[in-house]
Scaffold this motif. Sequence first.
Motif, short mmCIF file in Angstrom:
data_model
loop_
_atom_site.label_atom_id
_atom_site.label_comp_id
_atom_site.label_asym_id
_atom_site.label_seq_id
_atom_site.Cartn_x
_atom_site.Cartn_y
_atom_site.Cartn_z
N THR A 169 0.83 -1.20 0.00
CA THR A 169 0.00 0.00 0.00
C THR A 169 0.86 1.25 0.00
O THR A 169 0.56 2.23 -0.68
CB THR A 169 -0.94 0.00 1.21
OG1 THR A 169 -1.76 -1.17 1.16
CG2 THR A 169 -1.84 1.22 1.22
N ARG A 170 1.94 1.24 0.76
CA ARG A 170 2.86 2.37 0.75
C ARG A 170 3.39 2.62 -0.67
O ARG A 170 3.44 3.77 -1.13
CB ARG A 170 4.04 2.11 1.69
CG ARG A 170 3.74 2.20 3.16
CD ARG A 170 5.03 2.00 3.95
NE ARG A 170 4.82 2.11 5.39
CZ ARG A 170 5.81 2.20 6.28
NH1 ARG A 170 7.07 2.15 5.86
NH2 ARG A 170 5.56 2.30 7.58
N ALA A 171 3.80 1.55 -1.33
CA ALA A 171 4.34 1.70 -2.68
C ALA A 171 3.28 2.23 -3.64
O ALA A 171 3.54 3.11 -4.46
CB ALA A 171 4.89 0.37 -3.18
N ALA A 172 2.06 1.69 -3.55
CA ALA A 172 0.98 2.13 -4.43
C ALA A 172 0.67 3.60 -4.21
O ALA A 172 0.42 4.35 -5.17
CB ALA A 172 -0.27 1.28 -4.20
N ALA A 173 0.71 4.04 -2.95
CA ALA A 173 0.41 5.44 -2.64
C ALA A 173 1.49 6.38 -3.17
O ALA A 173 1.24 7.57 -3.39
CB ALA A 173 0.27 5.62 -1.13
N ALA A 174 2.71 5.84 -3.37
CA ALA A 174 3.82 6.67 -3.83
C ALA A 174 3.96 6.71 -5.35
O ALA A 174 4.79 7.45 -5.88
CB ALA A 174 5.12 6.16 -3.20
N LEU A 175 3.16 5.90 -6.07
CA LEU A 175 3.24 5.89 -7.53
C LEU A 175 2.63 7.16 -8.12
O LEU A 175 1.70 7.73 -7.56
CB LEU A 175 2.52 4.66 -8.09
CG LEU A 175 3.18 3.31 -7.85
CD1 LEU A 175 2.26 2.18 -8.30
CD2 LEU A 175 4.53 3.22 -8.58
N GLY A 176 3.15 7.55 -9.28
CA GLY A 176 2.64 8.73 -9.97
C GLY A 176 1.59 8.38 -11.01
O GLY A 176 1.00 7.29 -11.00
N GLN A 177 1.38 9.28 -11.94
CA GLN A 177 0.37 9.11 -12.99
C GLN A 177 0.96 8.26 -14.12
O GLN A 177 1.46 8.76 -15.11
CB GLN A 177 -0.08 10.47 -13.51
CG GLN A 177 -0.85 11.28 -12.48
CD GLN A 177 -1.29 12.62 -12.99
OE1 GLN A 177 -0.55 13.33 -13.67
NE2 GLN A 177 -2.52 13.01 -12.68
N ILE A 178 0.86 6.95 -13.92
CA ILE A 178 1.44 5.99 -14.86
C ILE A 178 0.42 4.91 -15.19
O ILE A 178 -0.62 4.79 -14.54
CB ILE A 178 2.70 5.31 -14.27
CG1 ILE A 178 2.30 4.53 -12.99
CG2 ILE A 178 3.79 6.33 -13.99
CD1 ILE A 178 3.35 3.55 -12.53
N ASN A 179 0.73 4.11 -16.19
CA ASN A 179 0.03 2.86 -16.45
C ASN A 179 0.77 1.76 -15.69
O ASN A 179 1.96 1.55 -15.89
CB ASN A 179 0.00 2.53 -17.94
CG ASN A 179 -0.95 3.41 -18.71
OD1 ASN A 179 -1.82 4.06 -18.15
ND2 ASN A 179 -0.77 3.46 -20.03
N LEU A 180 0.04 1.07 -14.81
CA LEU A 180 0.64 0.01 -13.99
C LEU A 180 0.13 -1.34 -14.46
O LEU A 180 -1.06 -1.64 -14.35
CB LEU A 180 0.28 0.22 -12.52
CG LEU A 180 0.69 -0.90 -11.55
CD1 LEU A 180 2.21 -0.99 -11.45
CD2 LEU A 180 0.08 -0.68 -10.17
N GLY A 181 1.00 -2.17 -14.97
CA GLY A 181 0.62 -3.50 -15.43
C GLY A 181 0.51 -4.48 -14.28
O GLY A 181 1.29 -4.41 -13.32
N HIS A 182 -0.46 -5.39 -14.37
CA HIS A 182 -0.59 -6.47 -13.40
C HIS A 182 -1.08 -7.71 -14.11
O HIS A 182 -1.85 -7.63 -15.07
CB HIS A 182 -1.55 -6.08 -12.26
CG HIS A 182 -2.96 -5.86 -12.70
ND1 HIS A 182 -3.91 -6.85 -12.68
CD2 HIS A 182 -3.58 -4.75 -13.19
CE1 HIS A 182 -5.06 -6.36 -13.13
NE2 HIS A 182 -4.89 -5.08 -13.44
#
Length: 432
Positions: free
Chosen positions: A127-140
């Motif tokens: 959750t910490r990492a997700a909160a620190a991400l910017g305006q990107i496309n995140l693949g999963h």
Amino acid sequence: MRSEPILRGPNEEKSLGAFRKVPRTGVIYVMGEATKHGYRPGVDTGEDAWCNLGQGQPETGALPGAPPRCEAVTITGDDQEYAPVAGLWELREAIADFYNRAYRRGMPSRYSAENVSVSGGGRASLTRAAAALGQINLGHFLPDYTAYEELLDVFRLFSPIPILLESERGYAFSVGDLRREIQGRGLGAILTSNPCNPTGKHVRGEELAAWVGTARNLDCTMLFDEFYSHYVYGLGGPAPMESAARYVEDVDQDPVVIFDGLTKNWRYPGWRVTWTVGPREVIDAVASAGSFLDGGGSKPMQRAAVPLLDMEHVRAETAAIQRTFSKKRDLMLEGLRKLGIQVDVAPEGTFYVFGSVADLPPGINDGHSFFRAALEHRVIVVPGEFFDVNPGKRRAHRASRFRHHVRFSFGPGEESLTRALGRLEKMIKSHA
């Protein structure tokens, strides 16, 4: 003056004021349903005991050849105070030293305490990492860990982009596939469990090195959930472990972020001590996110975790895990196949088997019906549909590709696994 009551349709769920309905992750839902049927945690012995093949937890007791289990934690005077949000410095140093000794011997770029942030649980670190991400496309990837679904939906800066893995290919995903997805979809980052929960597919060795190299060349951050990286099979050696840390060239420049902790690889899930390893700039960002998300982890448990990072301790624990869980893996695979459950690929890592029940008799030939029937026989499993990670329910009206799949855990002890397989055999025969 009294306000008029709010009228709702028959299928509308009531929520309280400003609060939305927050879904329970797949495993939490499963355990809740099992509890309604009489399951109680901590009671797993005897013929009438439940067999928990659902919850993602390894057996936590003594294993042959493993170091003694920690059964008491000393609390000193200053342990009553808050821990630093990024974790105790001595634990951060111990974690960095572990990665350097395990994966980076002879390499000029080495991790330091500043490359480590400690959190109070795996979901907290993610959750910490997700909160620190910017305006990107995140693949999963699909399928993947159930808890990713709400995590990928709650933060609005990034856009989650699903990447399909095919059972017909054994859930394989080549370096060429990776490059095409990054370039074609404009991905700024990819989140993946490695080894994969639920399939057990493992990117390792030269293939993992190529993944890290591709991330470096295309400037796409790889977020590696490595919580099962000591449960790997077929690598050889007395205590095999694998991590993307082995293939990082510059620890402060390569876009590689690793999540791990005591939860699985040390078999201390109740301690809630986990960590994030990556470039200093990333660690600063996730620690800052932690300052408003969770405030930091438990100080006494972090202090008690330091000696567990000793390399001799880790190798002894990992060797014991390998001996015990390799045997249980074979038991589970053989047992499920005898029951008529199709296993797309034998797990190369984790302690799960992901199998299809499509060929079983009607009434138990999809994941949810199998799950419901198994509860009546005091066996807990997880429907495969929960791993079809679907943030925002954008595919709400489409049948899941994994609706006939079920995840079976061989985390419990061998006696429980044998009992569970026997009960499932009786269940299937009763539907024939």
